[in-house]
Motif scaffolding. Structure first.
Motif, PDB file in Angstrom:
ATOM      1  N   MET A   1       0.860  -1.186   0.000  1.00  0.00           N
ATOM      2  CA  MET A   1       0.000   0.000   0.000  1.00  0.00           C
ATOM      3  C   MET A   1       0.899   1.241   0.000  1.00  0.00           C
ATOM      4  O   MET A   1       1.837   1.318   0.780  1.00  0.00           O
ATOM      5  CB  MET A   1      -0.894  -0.026   1.236  1.00  0.00           C
ATOM      6  N   PRO A   2       0.620   2.224  -0.820  1.00  0.00           N
ATOM      7  CA  PRO A   2       1.453   3.432  -0.863  1.00  0.00           C
ATOM      8  C   PRO A   2       1.480   4.136   0.491  1.00  0.00           C
ATOM      9  O   PRO A   2       0.533   4.066   1.258  1.00  0.00           O
ATOM     10  CB  PRO A   2       0.761   4.299  -1.920  1.00  0.00           C
ATOM     11  N   LEU A   3       2.579   4.821   0.745  1.00  0.00           N
ATOM     12  CA  LEU A   3       2.730   5.528   2.010  1.00  0.00           C
ATOM     13  C   LEU A   3       1.627   6.532   2.283  1.00  0.00           C
ATOM     14  O   LEU A   3       1.338   6.812   3.424  1.00  0.00           O
ATOM     15  CB  LEU A   3       4.075   6.256   2.043  1.00  0.00           C
ATOM     16  N   LYS A   4       1.013   7.066   1.245  1.00  0.00           N
ATOM     17  CA  LYS A   4      -0.005   8.093   1.488  1.00  0.00           C
ATOM     18  C   LYS A   4      -1.283   7.513   2.087  1.00  0.00           C
ATOM     19  O   LYS A   4      -2.136   8.243   2.532  1.00  0.00           O
ATOM     20  CB  LYS A   4      -0.312   8.867   0.212  1.00  0.00           C
ATOM     21  N   TYR A   5      -1.394   6.185   2.105  1.00  0.00           N
ATOM     22  CA  TYR A   5      -2.579   5.569   2.685  1.00  0.00           C
ATOM     23  C   TYR A   5      -2.300   5.066   4.084  1.00  0.00           C
ATOM     24  O   TYR A   5      -1.304   5.404   4.695  1.00  0.00           O
ATOM     25  CB  TYR A   5      -3.112   4.473   1.765  1.00  0.00           C
ATOM     26  N   LEU A   6      -3.144   4.226   4.585  1.00  0.00           N
ATOM     27  CA  LEU A   6      -3.135   3.853   5.978  1.00  0.00           C
ATOM     28  C   LEU A   6      -3.581   2.407   6.105  1.00  0.00           C
ATOM     29  O   LEU A   6      -4.477   1.977   5.388  1.00  0.00           O
ATOM     30  CB  LEU A   6      -4.133   4.773   6.682  1.00  0.00           C
ATOM     31  N   THR A   7      -2.963   1.651   7.016  1.00  0.00           N
ATOM     32  CA  THR A   7      -3.435   0.300   7.302  1.00  0.00           C
ATOM     33  C   THR A   7      -4.291   0.335   8.564  1.00  0.00           C
ATOM     34  O   THR A   7      -4.237   1.299   9.348  1.00  0.00           O
ATOM     35  CB  THR A   7      -2.266  -0.672   7.523  1.00  0.00           C
ATOM     36  N   ALA A   8      -5.047  -0.727   8.775  1.00  0.00           N
ATOM     37  CA  ALA A   8      -5.875  -0.821   9.981  1.00  0.00           C
ATOM     38  C   ALA A   8      -4.993  -0.801  11.230  1.00  0.00           C
ATOM     39  O   ALA A   8      -5.338  -0.149  12.225  1.00  0.00           O
ATOM     40  CB  ALA A   8      -6.733  -2.074   9.926  1.00  0.00           C
ATOM     41  N   ASP A   9      -3.860  -1.509  11.182  1.00  0.00           N
ATOM     42  CA  ASP A   9      -2.950  -1.514  12.333  1.00  0.00           C
ATOM     43  C   ASP A   9      -2.421  -0.111  12.622  1.00  0.00           C
ATOM     44  O   ASP A   9      -2.320   0.293  13.780  1.00  0.00           O
ATOM     45  CB  ASP A   9      -1.772  -2.459  12.086  1.00  0.00           C
ATOM     46  N   GLN A  10      -2.066   0.616  11.576  1.00  0.00           N
ATOM     47  CA  GLN A  10      -1.574   1.985  11.760  1.00  0.00           C
ATOM     48  C   GLN A  10      -2.658   2.872  12.351  1.00  0.00           C
ATOM     49  O   GLN A  10      -2.386   3.717  13.208  1.00  0.00           O
ATOM     50  CB  GLN A  10      -1.111   2.573  10.435  1.00  0.00           C
ATOM     51  N   SER A  11      -3.877   2.689  11.903  1.00  0.00           N
ATOM     52  CA  SER A  11      -4.981   3.489  12.413  1.00  0.00           C
ATOM     53  C   SER A  11      -5.184   3.246  13.904  1.00  0.00           C
ATOM     54  O   SER A  11      -5.295   4.188  14.692  1.00  0.00           O
ATOM     55  CB  SER A  11      -6.263   3.165  11.642  1.00  0.00           C
ATOM     56  N   ARG A  12      -5.208   1.979  14.297  1.00  0.00           N
ATOM     57  CA  ARG A  12      -5.367   1.661  15.724  1.00  0.00           C
ATOM     58  C   ARG A  12      -4.200   2.218  16.540  1.00  0.00           C
ATOM     59  O   ARG A  12      -4.409   2.786  17.626  1.00  0.00           O
ATOM     60  CB  ARG A  12      -5.482   0.147  15.917  1.00  0.00           C
ATOM     61  N   ALA A  13      -2.983   2.065  16.023  1.00  0.00           N
ATOM     62  CA  ALA A  13      -1.809   2.572  16.744  1.00  0.00           C
ATOM     63  C   ALA A  13      -1.842   4.091  16.867  1.00  0.00           C
ATOM     64  O   ALA A  13      -1.543   4.642  17.934  1.00  0.00           O
ATOM     65  CB  ALA A  13      -0.528   2.116  16.045  1.00  0.00           C
ATOM     66  N   ALA A  14      -2.194   4.767  15.794  1.00  0.00           N
ATOM     67  CA  ALA A  14      -2.255   6.235  15.826  1.00  0.00           C
ATOM     68  C   ALA A  14      -3.334   6.702  16.788  1.00  0.00           C
ATOM     69  O   ALA A  14      -3.125   7.652  17.556  1.00  0.00           O
ATOM     70  CB  ALA A  14      -2.500   6.786  14.426  1.00  0.00           C
ATOM     71  N   ARG A  15      -4.480   6.028  16.773  1.00  0.00           N
ATOM     72  CA  ARG A  15      -5.527   6.402  17.733  1.00  0.00           C
ATOM     73  C   ARG A  15      -5.045   6.203  19.156  1.00  0.00           C
ATOM     74  O   ARG A  15      -5.324   7.013  20.047  1.00  0.00           O
ATOM     75  CB  ARG A  15      -6.812   5.599  17.492  1.00  0.00           C
ATOM     76  N   GLY A  16      -4.285   5.123  19.371  1.00  0.00           N
ATOM     77  CA  GLY A  16      -3.749   4.872  20.704  1.00  0.00           C
ATOM     78  C   GLY A  16      -2.774   5.955  21.152  1.00  0.00           C
ATOM     79  O   GLY A  16      -2.823   6.401  22.299  1.00  0.00           O
ATOM     80  N   LEU A  17      -1.903   6.378  20.232  1.00  0.00           N
ATOM     81  CA  LEU A  17      -0.953   7.450  20.566  1.00  0.00           C
ATOM     82  C   LEU A  17      -1.671   8.735  20.942  1.00  0.00           C
ATOM     83  O   LEU A  17      -1.242   9.463  21.839  1.00  0.00           O
ATOM     84  CB  LEU A  17      -0.035   7.730  19.380  1.00  0.00           C
ATOM     85  N   LEU A  18      -2.743   9.013  20.236  1.00  0.00           N
ATOM     86  CA  LEU A  18      -3.482  10.258  20.467  1.00  0.00           C
ATOM     87  C   LEU A  18      -4.568  10.113  21.526  1.00  0.00           C
ATOM     88  O   LEU A  18      -5.204  11.095  21.893  1.00  0.00           O
ATOM     89  CB  LEU A  18      -4.121  10.727  19.151  1.00  0.00           C
ATOM     90  N   ASN A  19      -4.785   8.868  21.963  1.00  0.00           N
ATOM     91  CA  ASN A  19      -5.880   8.575  22.891  1.00  0.00           C
ATOM     92  C   ASN A  19      -7.234   8.991  22.296  1.00  0.00           C
ATOM     93  O   ASN A  19      -8.065   9.590  22.967  1.00  0.00           O
ATOM     94  CB  ASN A  19      -5.647   9.232  24.258  1.00  0.00           C
TER      95      ASN A  19
END
Length: 86
Positions: A1-19
Motif C-alpha cells: 500500500m502506498p505511504l499516502k494511505y493507511l493500514t488498519a494496524d496503523q490506524s489503531r496505533a495512531a488512535r492509541g498514541l493520540l488517545n
C-alpha cells in the motif's frame, strides 16, 4: 500500500498514541464511525479518499508515519508520535 494511505494496524496505533476513540477519528476525518470500525476490524477497505482523510486527520494532530516500526518520538506538548508503515 502506498505511504499516502493507511493500514488498519496503523490506524489503531495512531488512535492509541493520540488517545482518540473511533468516534473522534470519524469526526476529525469527516467520516462515519462505521467506516472506521469496519476498516479497523477488517470488514472492508475504505476508498482511497477515505483512507487519505483518516491519515490527514492523524497528521494534522501531529502523528508522523515512517517506514520503521511504531514508536513514540521525543515530543513536546502538542506533538504527535511516530507510526511505522510496516
Amino acid at each position: 500500500m502506498p505511504l499516502k494511505y493507511l493500514t488498519a494496524d496503523q490506524s489503531r496505533a495512531a488512535r492509541g498514541l493520540l488517545n482518540w476513540s473511533r468516534v473522534r477519528l470519524a469526526a476529525r476525518s469527516n467520516l462515519g464511525e462505521a467506516t472506521i470500525s469496519d476498516f479497523e476490524n477488517g470488514h472492508r477497505i475504505p476508498s482511497p479518499r477515505k483512507l487519505a482523510a483518516m491519515r490527514q486527520a492523524f497528521e494534522r494532530a501531529g502523528v508522523v508515519f515512517t517506514a520503521g516500526g511504531p514508536t513514540l518520538s521525543n515530543r513536546s506538548a502538542g506533538e504527535g508520535g511516530v507510526i511505522g508503515t510496516q
